[in-house]
Design a protein around this motif. Structure first.
Motif, short mmCIF file in Angstrom:
data_model
loop_
_atom_site.label_atom_id
_atom_site.label_comp_id
_atom_site.label_asym_id
_atom_site.label_seq_id
_atom_site.Cartn_x
_atom_site.Cartn_y
_atom_site.Cartn_z
N TRP A 57 31.60 -31.89 -28.66
CA TRP A 57 30.31 -31.90 -29.35
C TRP A 57 30.05 -33.29 -29.93
CZ3 TRP A 57 29.55 -32.60 -34.69
CH2 TRP A 57 28.22 -32.44 -35.10
N TYR A 89 32.42 -19.88 -23.11
CA TYR A 89 31.70 -20.44 -21.98
C TYR A 89 32.60 -20.51 -20.76
CZ TYR A 89 28.60 -22.12 -25.66
OH TYR A 89 27.76 -22.20 -26.75
N ALA A 117 31.68 -18.45 -29.70
CA ALA A 117 31.13 -18.25 -28.36
C ALA A 117 32.16 -18.63 -27.31
CB ALA A 117 29.87 -19.09 -28.18
N VAL A 119 24.06 -32.69 -33.66
CA VAL A 119 23.09 -31.60 -33.73
C VAL A 119 21.94 -32.04 -34.63
CG1 VAL A 119 24.21 -30.46 -35.70
CG2 VAL A 119 22.74 -29.13 -34.19
N TYR A 142 25.20 -21.17 -31.06
CA TYR A 142 25.79 -21.32 -29.75
C TYR A 142 24.71 -21.83 -28.80
CZ TYR A 142 23.52 -16.76 -29.23
OH TYR A 142 22.61 -15.74 -29.23
N ASP A 159 36.69 -30.68 -40.93
CA ASP A 159 36.26 -30.20 -39.63
C ASP A 159 37.13 -29.02 -39.20
OD1 ASP A 159 35.31 -33.38 -38.06
OD2 ASP A 159 34.52 -32.26 -39.76
N GLN A 176 33.98 -21.94 -28.61
CA GLN A 176 33.20 -22.85 -29.47
C GLN A 176 32.91 -22.14 -30.79
OE1 GLN A 176 29.08 -22.85 -28.82
NE2 GLN A 176 28.78 -23.94 -30.74
N TYR A 214 30.66 -22.01 -34.28
CA TYR A 214 29.39 -22.50 -34.81
C TYR A 214 29.21 -21.98 -36.23
CZ TYR A 214 27.82 -18.03 -32.69
OH TYR A 214 27.69 -16.72 -32.31
N THR A 274 21.70 -24.38 -36.24
CA THR A 274 22.99 -24.50 -35.52
C THR A 274 23.09 -23.33 -34.56
OG1 THR A 274 25.37 -24.82 -35.76
CG2 THR A 274 24.35 -23.22 -37.24
N TYR A 334 35.97 -22.22 -22.22
CA TYR A 334 35.99 -22.88 -23.52
C TYR A 334 35.50 -21.93 -24.60
CZ TYR A 334 36.17 -27.28 -20.87
OH TYR A 334 36.52 -28.30 -20.02
N PHE A 362 34.60 -27.33 -30.05
CA PHE A 362 35.08 -26.60 -28.88
C PHE A 362 36.60 -26.59 -28.84
CE2 PHE A 362 31.21 -25.99 -26.44
CZ PHE A 362 30.36 -26.98 -26.93
N ILE A 377 29.65 -23.78 -38.90
CA ILE A 377 29.01 -24.82 -39.69
C ILE A 377 28.26 -25.75 -38.75
CG2 ILE A 377 30.63 -24.76 -41.61
CD1 ILE A 377 32.11 -27.11 -40.31
N TYR A 378 27.50 -26.69 -39.33
CA TYR A 378 26.68 -27.55 -38.50
C TYR A 378 27.49 -28.32 -37.46
CZ TYR A 378 23.02 -26.58 -41.86
OH TYR A 378 22.10 -25.96 -42.63
N SER A 379 28.64 -28.84 -37.87
CA SER A 379 29.43 -29.62 -36.91
C SER A 379 30.25 -28.67 -36.06
CB SER A 379 30.31 -30.63 -37.63
OG SER A 379 31.16 -29.98 -38.55
N VAL A 380 29.66 -28.17 -34.99
CA VAL A 380 30.34 -27.22 -34.13
C VAL A 380 31.51 -27.90 -33.42
CG1 VAL A 380 28.17 -26.04 -33.79
CG2 VAL A 380 28.95 -27.64 -32.08
N GLN A 412 40.01 -26.82 -26.38
CA GLN A 412 40.31 -27.83 -25.36
C GLN A 412 40.16 -27.31 -23.94
OE1 GLN A 412 42.53 -26.01 -26.88
NE2 GLN A 412 44.38 -25.76 -25.66
N TYR A 441 28.77 -14.41 -27.24
CA TYR A 441 28.41 -15.03 -28.50
C TYR A 441 28.71 -14.05 -29.64
CZ TYR A 441 24.16 -12.25 -27.99
OH TYR A 441 23.27 -11.22 -27.81
#
Lengths: 120, 107
Positions: free
Chosen positions: A47, B36, B34, A50, A106, B1, B89, B91, A104, B87, B98, B93-96, B100, B49
């Motif tokens: 990422w 993917y 989520a 955003v 998915y 983070d 992920q 979400y 924010t 993967y 993933f 908080i704002y700084s999502v 590895q 999700y």
């Protein structure tokens, strides 16, 4: 139908700049946050940034903070990623993605990606 | 983070197998997770999700579970089209962020 189309990728020298764009259509653009996600060759998803539906206060990954600027034009339904002071480690395919909510979420929709190569 | 850790990194399995991939968060993310699927040269495709909600159009052999810090993606009976990289992920908080990735290979 939701469509996201990135452009602006290419070859740039270390220390150089590049601006990516992402044209969006098929949804109420200003109602959703949007993100940039990148993928270095052979690596996983990272990422990048955003921005909320209004365009206020983007958030950035530590790896790009202070070098990249994310903005949006809600009249043109377009995103911009200004990338300065580029490094070899910024080489990646850059995807724009539509978040699931205003601030924010998915990512239900993704663009096809644009390749940025940082090399001398 | 918030750090996301997937296991295993690589998984070898056969068509018809039931497989499970695990994703752990460094702190609680409630159910804001989520999953993917990504194939080479393509954008990721959303599968799950809110930890366990199946995205429209995704086959029911895919399922997700978990909350807090531990989550799983299960494929009940592998099909040839399922061999790809997966993967998770967060979400929360704002700084999502993933995981590895987990590469699912044909045995």
């Amino acid at each position: 139908e939701v469509q996201l189309v990135e452009s602006g990728g290419g070859l740039v020298q270390p220390g150089g700049s590049l601006r990516l764009s992402c044209a969006a259509s098929g949804f109420t653009f200003s109602s959703y946050a949007m993100s940039w996600v990148r993928q270095a060759p052979g690596k996983g998803l990272e990422w990048v940034s955003v921005i909320s539906g209004s365009g206020g206060s983007p958030f950035y990954a530590d790896s790009v903070k202070g070098r990249f600027t994310f903005s949006r034009d809600n009249y043109r339904n377009t995103l911009y990623l200004q990338m300065n002071s580029l490094r070899a480690e910024d080489t990646a395919v850059y995807f724009c993605a539509k978040a699931s909510s205003y601030d924010t979420g998915y990512f239900q929709y993704w663009g096809q990606g644009t390749l940025v190569t940082v090399s001398s | 983070d918030i750090q996301m850790t997937q296991s295993p990194s690589t998984l070898s399995a056969s068509v018809g197998d039931r497989v499970t991939i695990t994703c752990r968060a460094s702190q609680s993310i409630s159910s804001w997770l989520a999953w993917y699927q990504q194939k080479p040269g393509k954008a990721p495709k959303l599968l799950i999700y809110k930890a366990s909600s199946l995205e429209s159009g995704v086959p029911s052999r895919f399922s997700g579970s978990g909350s807090g810090t531990e989550f799983t993606l299960t494929i009940s009976s592998l099909q040839p089209d399922d061999f790809a990289t997966y993967y998770c992920q967060q979400y929360n908080i704002y700084s999502v962020s993933f995981g590895q990735g987990t590469k699912l290979e044909i045995k």
